[in-house]
Design a protein around this motif. Structure first.
Motif, PDB file in Angstrom:
ATOM      1  N   GLY A 132       4.166  -9.562  -0.591  1.00 22.42           N
ATOM      2  CA  GLY A 132       3.645 -10.806   0.170  1.00 22.42           C
ATOM      3  C   GLY A 132       2.815 -10.241   1.386  1.00 22.42           C
ATOM      4  O   GLY A 132       1.712 -10.781   1.588  1.00 22.42           O
ATOM      5  N   VAL A 133       2.889  -9.105   2.095  1.00 23.27           N
ATOM      6  CA  VAL A 133       2.415  -8.546   2.915  1.00 23.27           C
ATOM      7  C   VAL A 133       1.164  -7.788   2.297  1.00 23.27           C
ATOM      8  O   VAL A 133      -0.128  -7.861   2.863  1.00 23.27           O
ATOM      9  CB  VAL A 133       2.920  -7.729   3.717  1.00 23.27           C
ATOM     10  CG1 VAL A 133       2.259  -6.926   4.641  1.00 23.27           C
ATOM     11  CG2 VAL A 133       4.073  -8.286   4.749  1.00 23.27           C
ATOM     12  N   LEU A 134       1.521  -7.107   1.362  1.00 21.04           N
ATOM     13  CA  LEU A 134       0.294  -6.394   0.475  1.00 21.04           C
ATOM     14  C   LEU A 134      -0.667  -7.236   0.193  1.00 21.04           C
ATOM     15  O   LEU A 134      -1.811  -6.833   0.190  1.00 21.04           O
ATOM     16  CB  LEU A 134       0.854  -5.595  -0.657  1.00 21.04           C
ATOM     17  CG  LEU A 134      -0.035  -4.614  -1.496  1.00 21.04           C
ATOM     18  CD1 LEU A 134      -0.744  -3.827  -0.689  1.00 21.04           C
ATOM     19  CD2 LEU A 134       0.668  -4.047  -2.720  1.00 21.04           C
ATOM     20  N   ASN A 135      -0.432  -8.298  -0.298  1.00 23.89           N
ATOM     21  CA  ASN A 135      -1.537  -9.285  -0.859  1.00 23.89           C
ATOM     22  C   ASN A 135      -2.240 -10.081   0.006  1.00 23.89           C
ATOM     23  O   ASN A 135      -3.315 -10.843  -0.180  1.00 23.89           O
ATOM     24  CB  ASN A 135      -0.772 -10.149  -1.953  1.00 23.89           C
ATOM     25  CG  ASN A 135      -0.402  -9.681  -3.123  1.00 23.89           C
ATOM     26  OD1 ASN A 135      -0.907  -8.847  -3.682  1.00 23.89           O
ATOM     27  ND2 ASN A 135       0.911  -9.883  -3.596  1.00 23.89           N
ATOM     28  N   ARG A 136      -1.799 -10.040   1.464  1.00 29.82           N
ATOM     29  CA  ARG A 136      -2.403 -10.789   2.458  1.00 29.82           C
ATOM     30  C   ARG A 136      -3.111 -10.190   3.730  1.00 29.82           C
ATOM     31  O   ARG A 136      -3.598 -10.759   4.324  1.00 29.82           O
ATOM     32  CB  ARG A 136      -1.645 -12.027   2.780  1.00 29.82           C
ATOM     33  CG  ARG A 136      -1.212 -12.829   1.537  1.00 29.82           C
ATOM     34  CD  ARG A 136      -0.304 -13.987   1.943  1.00 29.82           C
ATOM     35  NE  ARG A 136      -0.621 -14.778   3.039  1.00 29.82           N
ATOM     36  CZ  ARG A 136       0.667 -15.361   3.767  1.00 29.82           C
ATOM     37  NH1 ARG A 136       1.577 -15.318   3.581  1.00 29.82           N
ATOM     38  NH2 ARG A 136       0.142 -16.193   4.917  1.00 29.82           N
ATOM     39  N   ILE A 137      -2.533  -8.937   3.635  1.00 29.56           N
ATOM     40  CA  ILE A 137      -2.986  -7.992   4.894  1.00 29.56           C
ATOM     41  C   ILE A 137      -4.266  -7.375   4.962  1.00 29.56           C
ATOM     42  O   ILE A 137      -4.798  -7.308   3.776  1.00 29.56           O
ATOM     43  CB  ILE A 137      -1.942  -6.896   5.252  1.00 29.56           C
ATOM     44  CG1 ILE A 137      -1.556  -6.280   6.821  1.00 29.56           C
ATOM     45  CG2 ILE A 137      -2.002  -5.655   4.296  1.00 29.56           C
ATOM     46  CD1 ILE A 137      -1.576  -7.561   7.627  1.00 29.56           C
ATOM     47  N   ASP A 138      -4.818  -7.194   6.184  1.00 21.06           N
ATOM     48  CA  ASP A 138      -6.284  -6.871   6.261  1.00 21.06           C
ATOM     49  C   ASP A 138      -6.212  -5.548   7.159  1.00 21.06           C
ATOM     50  O   ASP A 138      -7.338  -4.990   7.775  1.00 21.06           O
ATOM     51  CB  ASP A 138      -7.134  -7.906   7.044  1.00 21.06           C
ATOM     52  CG  ASP A 138      -6.442  -8.179   8.311  1.00 21.06           C
ATOM     53  OD1 ASP A 138      -5.391  -7.582   8.837  1.00 21.06           O
ATOM     54  OD2 ASP A 138      -6.843  -8.877   9.212  1.00 21.06           O
ATOM     55  N   ARG A 139      -5.126  -4.751   7.038  1.00 20.88           N
ATOM     56  CA  ARG A 139      -5.167  -3.399   7.736  1.00 20.88           C
ATOM     57  C   ARG A 139      -4.182  -2.463   6.829  1.00 20.88           C
ATOM     58  O   ARG A 139      -3.650  -3.039   6.015  1.00 20.88           O
ATOM     59  CB  ARG A 139      -4.615  -3.648   9.115  1.00 20.88           C
ATOM     60  CG  ARG A 139      -3.231  -4.173   9.336  1.00 20.88           C
ATOM     61  CD  ARG A 139      -2.886  -4.610  10.932  1.00 20.88           C
ATOM     62  NE  ARG A 139      -3.751  -5.980  10.720  1.00 20.88           N
ATOM     63  CZ  ARG A 139      -4.505  -6.485  11.978  1.00 20.88           C
ATOM     64  NH1 ARG A 139      -4.689  -5.592  13.038  1.00 20.88           N
ATOM     65  NH2 ARG A 139      -5.104  -7.402  11.816  1.00 20.88           N
ATOM     66  N   PRO A 140      -4.423  -1.102   7.325  1.00 18.57           N
ATOM     67  CA  PRO A 140      -3.556  -0.167   6.451  1.00 18.57           C
ATOM     68  C   PRO A 140      -1.998  -0.632   6.325  1.00 18.57           C
ATOM     69  O   PRO A 140      -1.607  -0.973   7.495  1.00 18.57           O
ATOM     70  CB  PRO A 140      -3.598   1.109   7.366  1.00 18.57           C
ATOM     71  CG  PRO A 140      -4.942   0.737   7.983  1.00 18.57           C
ATOM     72  CD  PRO A 140      -4.938  -0.609   8.312  1.00 18.57           C
ATOM     73  N   LEU A 141      -1.288  -0.227   5.301  1.00 23.96           N
ATOM     74  CA  LEU A 141      -0.004  -0.575   4.949  1.00 23.96           C
ATOM     75  C   LEU A 141       0.782   0.690   4.367  1.00 23.96           C
ATOM     76  O   LEU A 141       0.264   1.077   3.340  1.00 23.96           O
ATOM     77  CB  LEU A 141       0.338  -1.761   4.143  1.00 23.96           C
ATOM     78  CG  LEU A 141       1.368  -2.440   3.623  1.00 23.96           C
ATOM     79  CD1 LEU A 141       2.251  -2.773   4.746  1.00 23.96           C
ATOM     80  CD2 LEU A 141       1.311  -3.388   2.820  1.00 23.96           C
ATOM     81  N   LEU A 142       1.812   1.033   4.897  1.00 22.61           N
ATOM     82  CA  LEU A 142       2.505   2.234   4.602  1.00 22.61           C
ATOM     83  C   LEU A 142       3.720   1.595   3.853  1.00 22.61           C
ATOM     84  O   LEU A 142       4.588   0.964   4.657  1.00 22.61           O
ATOM     85  CB  LEU A 142       2.875   3.276   5.580  1.00 22.61           C
ATOM     86  CG  LEU A 142       3.902   4.191   4.931  1.00 22.61           C
ATOM     87  CD1 LEU A 142       3.261   5.239   4.074  1.00 22.61           C
ATOM     88  CD2 LEU A 142       4.243   5.108   6.444  1.00 22.61           C
ATOM     89  N   ILE A 143       3.941   1.805   2.499  1.00 21.70           N
ATOM     90  CA  ILE A 143       5.084   1.235   1.936  1.00 21.70           C
ATOM     91  C   ILE A 143       5.797   2.474   1.245  1.00 21.70           C
ATOM     92  O   ILE A 143       5.264   3.084   0.582  1.00 21.70           O
ATOM     93  CB  ILE A 143       4.647   0.248   0.969  1.00 21.70           C
ATOM     94  CG1 ILE A 143       4.007  -1.005   1.360  1.00 21.70           C
ATOM     95  CG2 ILE A 143       6.013  -0.266   0.185  1.00 21.70           C
ATOM     96  CD1 ILE A 143       3.647  -1.898   0.529  1.00 21.70           C
ATOM     97  N   ILE A 144       7.099   2.642   1.694  1.00 21.21           N
ATOM     98  CA  ILE A 144       7.749   3.699   0.852  1.00 21.21           C
ATOM     99  C   ILE A 144       8.988   2.860   0.191  1.00 21.21           C
ATOM    100  O   ILE A 144       9.445   1.753   0.444  1.00 21.21           O
ATOM    101  CB  ILE A 144       8.459   4.643   1.836  1.00 21.21           C
ATOM    102  CG1 ILE A 144       9.681   4.114   2.765  1.00 21.21           C
ATOM    103  CG2 ILE A 144       7.300   5.491   2.470  1.00 21.21           C
ATOM    104  CD1 ILE A 144      10.888   4.930   2.863  1.00 21.21           C
TER     105      ILE A 144
END
Length: 147
Positions: A132-144
């Motif tokens: 949900g965050v990945l599809n809507r965010i406008d800044r860098p995202l670190l997911i592990i």
């Protein structure tokens, strides 16, 4: 590069798998870490002409809020001991919307979170915060991926 890092957590060991990564990044860049957790409430809609005593719901909500605040305070103290600037944020919206709103309001440079790695039917049924965050965010995202 990363002045503020938002770290959404749910209190689980799986979610906390992101913390060693955040610690390293925060030390490397001198970042402020924003620990966020959502106080989730059960939404109750009474039936027609139903009399409801909501005091039990209020007490449970207050208990959850206190639990969330205590959890975030323990993380704040641990990171303070390591010399990492941090602060807690308690949110009250849906989890994904809280992450998006907080990222914008706080002008964070990075969102760091652990994904539980669900796929297929489990992901469709339960939803996925990371997705949900990945599809809507406008800044860098670190997911592990946590195990």
């Amino acid at each position: 590069m990363y002045k503020k890092i938002l770290v959404p957590l749910d209190g689980s060991d799986r979610a906390e798998a992101i913390l060693p990564h955040v610690e390293k990044l925060a030390k490397l860049y001198g970042s402020e870490v924003l620990f966020m957790r959502t106080v989730e409430g059960d939404y109750f809609v009474p039936g027609y002409q139903e009399v409801v005593d909501i005091s039990g719901y209020e007490q449970e909500y207050a208990r959850r809020k206190k639990e969330v605040e205590s959890y975030l305070e323990s993380l704040r103290l641990k990171f303070n001991e390591k010399g990492i600037s941090n602060r807690p944020i308690v949110s009250y919206d849906s989890v994904v919307q809280s992450i998006l709103n907080t990222a914008e309001k706080e002008e964070v440079d990075l969102i760091a979170l652990a994904s539980h790695g669900r796929s297929g039917l489990a992901r469709a049924f339960y939803g996925s915060v990371a997705s949900g965050v990945l599809n809507r965010i406008d800044r860098p995202l670190l997911i592990i991926r946590s195990n």
